[in-house]
Design an enzyme around this catalytic site. Sequence first.
Site, mmCIF file in Angstrom:
data_model
loop_
_atom_site.group_PDB
_atom_site.id
_atom_site.type_symbol
_atom_site.label_atom_id
_atom_site.label_comp_id
_atom_site.label_asym_id
_atom_site.label_seq_id
_atom_site.Cartn_x
_atom_site.Cartn_y
_atom_site.Cartn_z
ATOM 1 C CG ASP A 199 -3.229 3.935 4.241
ATOM 2 O OD1 ASP A 199 -4.274 3.732 4.882
ATOM 3 O OD2 ASP A 199 -2.868 3.231 3.274
ATOM 4 C CD1 TRP A 250 -2.017 -2.183 2.059
ATOM 5 C CD2 TRP A 250 -2.885 -1.475 0.126
ATOM 6 N NE1 TRP A 250 -2.989 -3.073 1.675
ATOM 7 C CE2 TRP A 250 -3.537 -2.661 0.496
ATOM 8 C CE3 TRP A 250 -3.271 -0.836 -1.053
ATOM 9 C CZ2 TRP A 250 -4.548 -3.242 -0.277
ATOM 10 C CZ3 TRP A 250 -4.276 -1.399 -1.832
ATOM 11 C CH2 TRP A 250 -4.904 -2.595 -1.434
ATOM 12 C CE LYS A 299 -8.195 -3.394 4.489
ATOM 13 N NZ LYS A 299 -7.585 -2.554 3.473
#
Length: 354
Positions: free
Chosen positions: A169, A102, A193
């Site tokens: 993030d 990511w 999530k």
Amino acid sequence: MSKVHNYSAGPCILPQDVFTEAAKAVTDFNGIGLSILEISHRSKDFVAVMDEAITLVKELLNVPEGYTVLFLQGGASLGFLMSAYNMMPEGGKGAYVETGTWAKKAVKEAKLLGNVEVIASSADKNFNYIPKGYTIPSDADFLHLTSNNTIFGTQMKDFPKSDIPVVCDMSSDIFSRSVNVADFDIIYAGAQKNLGPAGATLYIVKDEVLGRVKRSIPSMLDLKVHAEKDSMFNTPPVYPIYVAMLNLRYMIKEGGLEAQQKKAEERAALLYNEIDSNPLFEGTTAVEDRSNMNATFVLTDESKKDQFDEMWQAANINGLKGHRSVGGYRASMYNALPIESVQVLVDVMKKLNS
Ligand SMILES: *Cc1c(COP(=O)(O)O)cnc(C)c1O
């Protein structure tokens, strides 16, 4: 009905109580005789949902004055680009810590807008640790971090001290521990999530960021535009925000982030203890950087693979397969996963070794 132990990496497990209440709103929302799926996002009933969701985010994370909370779309994947757009001046520079897939994607998007310096990376060891002791360049406009590396199973236990603005993030560990929001200029997280279903993306933005960069920004990517319109510049993802709001309520009722952090630590300790004491298993990451959310491990004896796979599936465990870039297994233990589910997995691991 037998209980499934859901280790899915995302979209992931949410509390049963949240599903029950969310299901009711699909047929009759707030007793108004309409579904939440068919009402205007500008109706007073939905505006109240948005307001409550924002208030609960502020309460849970202790968001200080001078920050704006937004519920937008595009996932964290758009957050890579959006954060860079709002932080990178023309000819500017972003400093990125590359801790996984990511983080690499965030680097790629930022390169569309300016100079990117990867100031630290754990690519040399397939991202199995968190780099430390690097220097943050004072001439960069911002530092970009990824708090938890969902695929590789590492987590920043502490954030580096930075004199430049920090963007993070936090998709896969937000609401699993308390963080000092004042240390960040932008926090962003895909909801799927620890917050709610896929479709909503949370931004927590320091007000000074809004309009700071003098470049022209497409309206949909401009945090200032979204802030001025209270997350309703375009039609927001009404239902994901509603379900996230129910989950935020639930987290508060359960005792807030202190309680979530305690549960996360207990689940992680139970599983890592088995990984470390069972000769058939081995963790894939540096011990001090192990994620409390995503535990990655492999079998030491590959000939046991079929037997182990059969056993955990028979125990009603779902979603244990590791990401293809790591192999082996990944147990994602988000907030709603009960410790009993971890015990079921640990029992299977013990049985394999008996
Ligand atoms: C899942 C994840 C993403 C991608 O999120 P999308 O909402 O699918 O765009 C980004 N960063 C991290 C850390 C993630 O876990």
